[in-house]
Design a protein around this motif. Structure first.
Motif, PDB file in Angstrom:
ATOM      1  N   GLN A  63       7.988  10.444  -1.031  1.00  0.00           N
ATOM      2  CA  GLN A  63       6.996   9.538  -0.334  1.00  0.00           C
ATOM      3  C   GLN A  63       6.939   7.356  -0.964  1.00  0.00           C
ATOM      4  OE1 GLN A  63       5.827   9.048   2.203  1.00  0.00           O
ATOM      5  NE2 GLN A  63       7.131  11.348   2.911  1.00  0.00           N
ATOM      6  N   SER A  64       5.118   7.672  -1.797  1.00  0.00           N
ATOM      7  CA  SER A  64       5.583   5.918  -2.125  1.00  0.00           C
ATOM      8  C   SER A  64       6.612   6.162  -4.072  1.00  0.00           C
ATOM      9  CB  SER A  64       3.953   5.978  -2.567  1.00  0.00           C
ATOM     10  OG  SER A  64       3.468   5.306  -1.333  1.00  0.00           O
ATOM     11  N   LYS A  67       9.061   4.108  -4.084  1.00  0.00           N
ATOM     12  CA  LYS A  67       8.557   2.444  -4.362  1.00  0.00           C
ATOM     13  C   LYS A  67       9.179   1.554  -5.708  1.00  0.00           C
ATOM     14  CE  LYS A  67       5.570   2.407  -0.118  1.00  0.00           C
ATOM     15  NZ  LYS A  67       4.052   3.074   0.197  1.00  0.00           N
ATOM     16  N   PHE A  95      -3.651   2.149   0.508  1.00  0.00           N
ATOM     17  CA  PHE A  95      -2.523   1.830   0.573  1.00  0.00           C
ATOM     18  C   PHE A  95      -2.025   0.641   1.563  1.00  0.00           C
ATOM     19  CE2 PHE A  95      -0.362   5.407   2.985  1.00  0.00           C
ATOM     20  CZ  PHE A  95      -1.347   5.559   2.938  1.00  0.00           C
ATOM     21  N   ASN A  96      -2.294   0.907   3.315  1.00  0.00           N
ATOM     22  CA  ASN A  96      -2.127   0.566   4.548  1.00  0.00           C
ATOM     23  C   ASN A  96      -2.746  -0.479   4.993  1.00  0.00           C
ATOM     24  OD1 ASN A  96      -3.967   2.226   4.869  1.00  0.00           O
ATOM     25  ND2 ASN A  96      -2.882   3.696   5.821  1.00  0.00           N
ATOM     26  N   ASN A 114       1.750  -0.989   0.879  1.00  0.00           N
ATOM     27  CA  ASN A 114       2.469  -0.232   1.994  1.00  0.00           C
ATOM     28  C   ASN A 114       3.778  -2.034   1.997  1.00  0.00           C
ATOM     29  OD1 ASN A 114       2.815   2.265   1.957  1.00  0.00           O
ATOM     30  ND2 ASN A 114       1.565   2.217   4.063  1.00  0.00           N
ATOM     31  N   CYS A 193      10.691   6.526   1.744  1.00  0.00           N
ATOM     32  CA  CYS A 193       9.933   7.819   1.929  1.00  0.00           C
ATOM     33  C   CYS A 193      10.721   8.533   1.413  1.00  0.00           C
ATOM     34  CB  CYS A 193       8.687   7.377   2.407  1.00  0.00           C
ATOM     35  SG  CYS A 193       8.359   5.375   1.987  1.00  0.00           S
ATOM     36  N   TYR A 241      -3.121   3.826  -5.710  1.00  0.00           N
ATOM     37  CA  TYR A 241      -3.383   3.483  -4.750  1.00  0.00           C
ATOM     38  C   TYR A 241      -5.000   2.009  -5.286  1.00  0.00           C
ATOM     39  CZ  TYR A 241      -0.528   6.796  -3.097  1.00  0.00           C
ATOM     40  OH  TYR A 241       0.098   7.431  -2.408  1.00  0.00           O
ATOM     41  N   LYS A 256       2.872   5.997 -10.758  1.00  0.00           N
ATOM     42  CA  LYS A 256       3.457   5.799  -9.821  1.00  0.00           C
ATOM     43  C   LYS A 256       2.777   7.512  -8.558  1.00  0.00           C
ATOM     44  CE  LYS A 256       3.110   4.049  -6.291  1.00  0.00           C
ATOM     45  NZ  LYS A 256       2.172   4.051  -5.478  1.00  0.00           N
ATOM     46  N   GLY A 258       1.985   9.226  -5.427  1.00  0.00           N
ATOM     47  CA  GLY A 258       2.811   9.577  -3.805  1.00  0.00           C
ATOM     48  C   GLY A 258       2.000  10.740  -3.067  1.00  0.00           C
TER      49      GLY A 258
END
Ligand code: GLU
Length: 305
Positions: A63-64, A67, A95-96, A114, A193, A241, A256, A258
């Motif tokens: 997932q994240s 990034k 995050f979104n 995101n 992701c 986040y 980081k 996710g």
């Protein structure tokens, strides 16, 4: 046993009885099928020594955390010009979220929310010959493991419910900050992701962040020392986040997380560490993962602060 091994074993044993109030991410339907009791840890020292415990060999959805890899690729292409398209400020927001993006005219607060990562995907599509293949090749290069793949079930599952991510990209497109076709960009974003990776593989893949941008095992220069410092700073301030402050306070390492339940963190000059436990706290970080890392840096007495 080295110092890390002794401490990791001891904390890991204590965490077998950890009371976990978190909840798995279910907004991507496929993630709801993951066994929520999985728990793996892998720490890699700069000399390549790796200590792995529990379900460290169990692949999970990156997932994240993907990034950080798209950021390295985009930074290596555009250098400091990258910051014309995405900022480096903590968002203090989910995050979104769409709110800041509207107020800040389509420039995402940072590359790890995101919207920011969707801009990274757009940049990579503009500059890479074969973005999907090249992204995976980069992970293969960092891990020296060609078995790592995209998980098409997770990819399709996320794509089928991605209303909010589509809102983000449409809003940015309206401000002129997306240069390619929306579906092509989103397809690539969801793919990144969806990478399936283990704690051991991921810990190896991020080790260069702890070594001034040089992969300590292959000796390849992945990032310049300056770029490496920049990205570590962004991880510290934006990697968790709207809980980046809490993570800096409790754990004190750049990293980081996710929604797949993974957290990667690095200690510059010492090690990289990855924890996987799928139940998340209200901010979207792995509850047990974060508590484990807090214990680790407390017992080792060596956060970066
Ligand atoms: N693919 C996820 C999304 O876009 C990533 C979220 C995360 O791990 O933070 O919602």
């Amino acid at each position: 046993m080295n110092q890390y091994e002794t401490v990791l074993h001891h904390i890991f044993n204590d965490f077998k009885t950890f009371e976990n109030s978190g909840k798995k991410a279910t907004y991507i339907p496929e993630l709801a099928h993951v066994d929520e009791n999985l728990f793996g840890v892998s720490l890699t020292c700069l000399n390549g020594t790796q200590i792995s415990l529990g379900d460290a060999h169990q692949p999970f959805s990156i997932q994240s955390i993907s990034k950080v890899f798209s950021l390295v690729l985009a930074y290596n292409i555009l250098g400091e010009d990258l910051w014309k398209r995405v900022d480096v400020e903590p968002s203090g927001d989910t995050f979104n979220s769409l709110i800041l993006l509207e107020l800040e005219l389509g420039i995402p607060r940072n590359p790890f929310i995101n919207a920011g990562a969707i801009v990274l995907a757009d940049i990579l599509i503009s500059h890479l010959q074969n973005p999907k293949e090249d992204f995976l090749k980069f992970i293969h290069q960092l891990t020296n493991d060609h078995s790592i793949q995209y998980d098409l079930k997770v990819f399709n599952s996320e794509k089928s419910v991605a209303y909010r991510n589509y809102s983000l990209i449409n809003l940015m497109k309206s401000f002129g900050n997306i240069h390619n076709d929306i579906d092509t960009v989103m397809d690539f974003y969801f793919r990144m992701c969806s990478v399936n990776i283990t704690c051991e593989q991921l810990s190896k893949a991020v080790l260069f962040f702890a070594n001034d941008g040089v992969h300590p095992i292959s000796k390849e220069q992945i990032l310049t020392p300056k770029g490496n410092r920049r990205i570590n700073a962004i991880m510290q301030l934006c990697g968790f986040y709207d809980e980046a402050g809490e993570f800096a306070y409790r754990v004190g390492l750049p990293g980081k997380s996710g929604v797949g339940g993974g957290i990667m963190a690095i200690h510059p000059g010492l090690y990289s560490v990855v924890v996987f436990s799928p139940k998340l706290n209200k901010k979207g970080n792995s509850t047990k993962g974060m508590a484990f890392l807090e214990r680790l840096t407390s017992e080792l007495n060596n956060s970066i602060f």
